[in-house]
Design a protein around this motif. Structure first.
Motif, PDB file in Angstrom:
ATOM      1  N   THR A  35       1.027  -1.026  -0.126  1.00 27.83           N
ATOM      2  CA  THR A  35      -0.089  -0.167   0.242  1.00 27.83           C
ATOM      3  C   THR A  35       1.060   1.369  -0.331  1.00 27.83           C
ATOM      4  O   THR A  35       2.247   1.354   0.391  1.00 27.83           O
ATOM      5  N   PRO A  36       0.093   2.321  -0.258  1.00 22.92           N
ATOM      6  CA  PRO A  36       1.144   3.795  -0.142  1.00 22.92           C
ATOM      7  C   PRO A  36       1.255   4.625   1.251  1.00 22.92           C
ATOM      8  O   PRO A  36       2.532   4.586   1.128  1.00 22.92           O
ATOM      9  N   CYS A  37       0.805   3.831   1.832  1.00 22.10           N
ATOM     10  CA  CYS A  37       1.198   4.186   3.790  1.00 22.10           C
ATOM     11  C   CYS A  37       1.903   3.611   3.865  1.00 22.10           C
ATOM     12  O   CYS A  37       2.858   3.928   5.383  1.00 22.10           O
ATOM     13  N   PHE A  42       1.929   7.319   5.415  1.00 19.60           N
ATOM     14  CA  PHE A  42       0.568   8.412   5.769  1.00 19.60           C
ATOM     15  C   PHE A  42      -0.527   7.835   4.630  1.00 19.60           C
ATOM     16  O   PHE A  42       0.074   7.097   3.851  1.00 19.60           O
ATOM     17  N   CYS A  43      -1.285   7.901   4.769  1.00 20.48           N
ATOM     18  CA  CYS A  43      -2.574   8.129   4.732  1.00 20.48           C
ATOM     19  C   CYS A  43      -2.919   8.701   2.949  1.00 20.48           C
ATOM     20  O   CYS A  43      -2.798   9.884   3.097  1.00 20.48           O
ATOM     21  N   SER A  44      -3.133   7.995   2.061  1.00 18.35           N
ATOM     22  CA  SER A  44      -2.944   8.379   1.020  1.00 18.35           C
ATOM     23  C   SER A  44      -4.944   8.098   0.002  1.00 18.35           C
ATOM     24  O   SER A  44      -4.854   8.600  -1.295  1.00 18.35           O
ATOM     25  N   ASP A  45      -5.795   8.174   1.068  1.00 14.42           N
ATOM     26  CA  ASP A  45      -6.845   7.442   0.742  1.00 14.42           C
ATOM     27  C   ASP A  45      -6.434   6.623  -0.589  1.00 14.42           C
ATOM     28  O   ASP A  45      -7.722   7.266  -1.206  1.00 14.42           O
ATOM     29  N   CYS A  46      -5.810   5.324  -1.064  1.00 15.37           N
ATOM     30  CA  CYS A  46      -5.616   4.644  -1.659  1.00 15.37           C
ATOM     31  C   CYS A  46      -6.734   3.581  -2.244  1.00 15.37           C
ATOM     32  O   CYS A  46      -8.131   4.183  -1.428  1.00 15.37           O
ATOM     33  N   ASN A  47      -6.547   3.312  -3.184  1.00 14.77           N
ATOM     34  CA  ASN A  47      -7.390   2.189  -3.195  1.00 14.77           C
ATOM     35  C   ASN A  47      -7.308   0.963  -3.606  1.00 14.77           C
ATOM     36  O   ASN A  47      -7.283   0.216  -4.288  1.00 14.77           O
ATOM     37  N   SER A  48      -5.913   0.868  -2.886  1.00 10.47           N
ATOM     38  CA  SER A  48      -5.027  -0.619  -3.045  1.00 10.47           C
ATOM     39  C   SER A  48      -6.186  -1.749  -2.703  1.00 10.47           C
ATOM     40  O   SER A  48      -6.743  -1.637  -1.521  1.00 10.47           O
ATOM     41  N   PRO A  49      -5.563  -2.972  -3.289  1.00  8.88           N
ATOM     42  CA  PRO A  49      -6.627  -4.268  -3.058  1.00  8.88           C
ATOM     43  C   PRO A  49      -6.003  -4.477  -1.257  1.00  8.88           C
ATOM     44  O   PRO A  49      -6.711  -5.312  -0.464  1.00  8.88           O
ATOM     45  N   ASP A  50      -4.691  -3.749  -0.482  1.00  8.17           N
ATOM     46  CA  ASP A  50      -4.047  -4.938   0.325  1.00  8.17           C
ATOM     47  C   ASP A  50      -4.534  -3.741   1.404  1.00  8.17           C
ATOM     48  O   ASP A  50      -4.243  -3.399   2.720  1.00  8.17           O
ATOM     49  N   ARG A  51      -5.655  -2.481   0.627  1.00 10.43           N
ATOM     50  CA  ARG A  51      -5.859  -1.546   1.144  1.00 10.43           C
ATOM     51  C   ARG A  51      -6.024  -1.796   3.439  1.00 10.43           C
ATOM     52  O   ARG A  51      -7.328  -2.622   3.239  1.00 10.43           O
ATOM     53  N   ILE A  52      -5.335  -1.464   4.259  1.00  9.87           N
ATOM     54  CA  ILE A  52      -5.720  -1.948   5.474  1.00  9.87           C
ATOM     55  C   ILE A  52      -6.837  -1.448   6.418  1.00  9.87           C
ATOM     56  O   ILE A  52      -7.851  -1.766   7.581  1.00  9.87           O
ATOM     57  N   CYS A  53      -7.058   0.060   5.535  1.00  7.20           N
ATOM     58  CA  CYS A  53      -8.014   0.837   6.551  1.00  7.20           C
ATOM     59  C   CYS A  53      -9.239   0.630   6.064  1.00  7.20           C
ATOM     60  O   CYS A  53      -9.891   1.904   6.060  1.00  7.20           O
ATOM     61  N   ARG A  54      -9.599  -0.359   5.804  1.00  5.46           N
ATOM     62  CA  ARG A  54     -11.003  -0.596   4.409  1.00  5.46           C
ATOM     63  C   ARG A  54     -12.248   0.120   5.144  1.00  5.46           C
ATOM     64  O   ARG A  54     -13.836  -0.383   4.748  1.00  5.46           O
ATOM     65  N   ILE A  55     -12.306  -0.474   6.214  1.00  5.97           N
ATOM     66  CA  ILE A  55     -13.445  -0.994   7.688  1.00  5.97           C
ATOM     67  C   ILE A  55     -12.952  -0.264   9.276  1.00  5.97           C
ATOM     68  O   ILE A  55     -11.989  -0.558   9.557  1.00  5.97           O
ATOM     69  N   ILE A  56     -13.952   0.766   8.625  1.00  7.96           N
ATOM     70  CA  ILE A  56     -13.464   1.422  10.436  1.00  7.96           C
ATOM     71  C   ILE A  56     -15.330   0.900  10.823  1.00  7.96           C
ATOM     72  O   ILE A  56     -16.254   1.476  10.358  1.00  7.96           O
TER      73      ILE A  56
END
Length: 79
Positions: A35-37, A42-56
């Motif tokens: 992921t970019p982060c 830092f967070c770049s509000d990415c659309n990566s398949p590995d995005r770790i913050c996709r669920i809050i």
């Protein structure tokens, strides 16, 4: 179970900012996520398949017909 470092002073936006800017980048790096982060720190509000913050998850009240407990430990645990 959560450590005292998960308690924030502020509003919901402050809490989400903590997740994205403080907790997610080191966890993504620790888990070797692409992921970019993980690279930038830092967070770049990415659309990566590995995005770790996709669920809050936000719990305002105890769910109906469900026992629910939050256990806070007086230690810093995790990020």
């Amino acid at each position: 179970i959560a450590g005292r470092n998960k308690i924030i002073e502020g509003d919901i936006n402050t809490a989400i900012k903590r997740i994205k800017d403080w907790a997610s980048p080191p966890n993504a790096r620790r888990l070797n996520f692409k992921t970019p982060c993980a690279d930038s720190g830092f967070c770049s509000d990415c659309n990566s398949p590995d995005r770790i913050c996709r669920i809050i998850t936000i719990i305002e009240r105890k769910p109906r017909l469900t026992d629910f407990e939050v256990i806070l430990i007086n230690e810093d645990l995790g990020f």
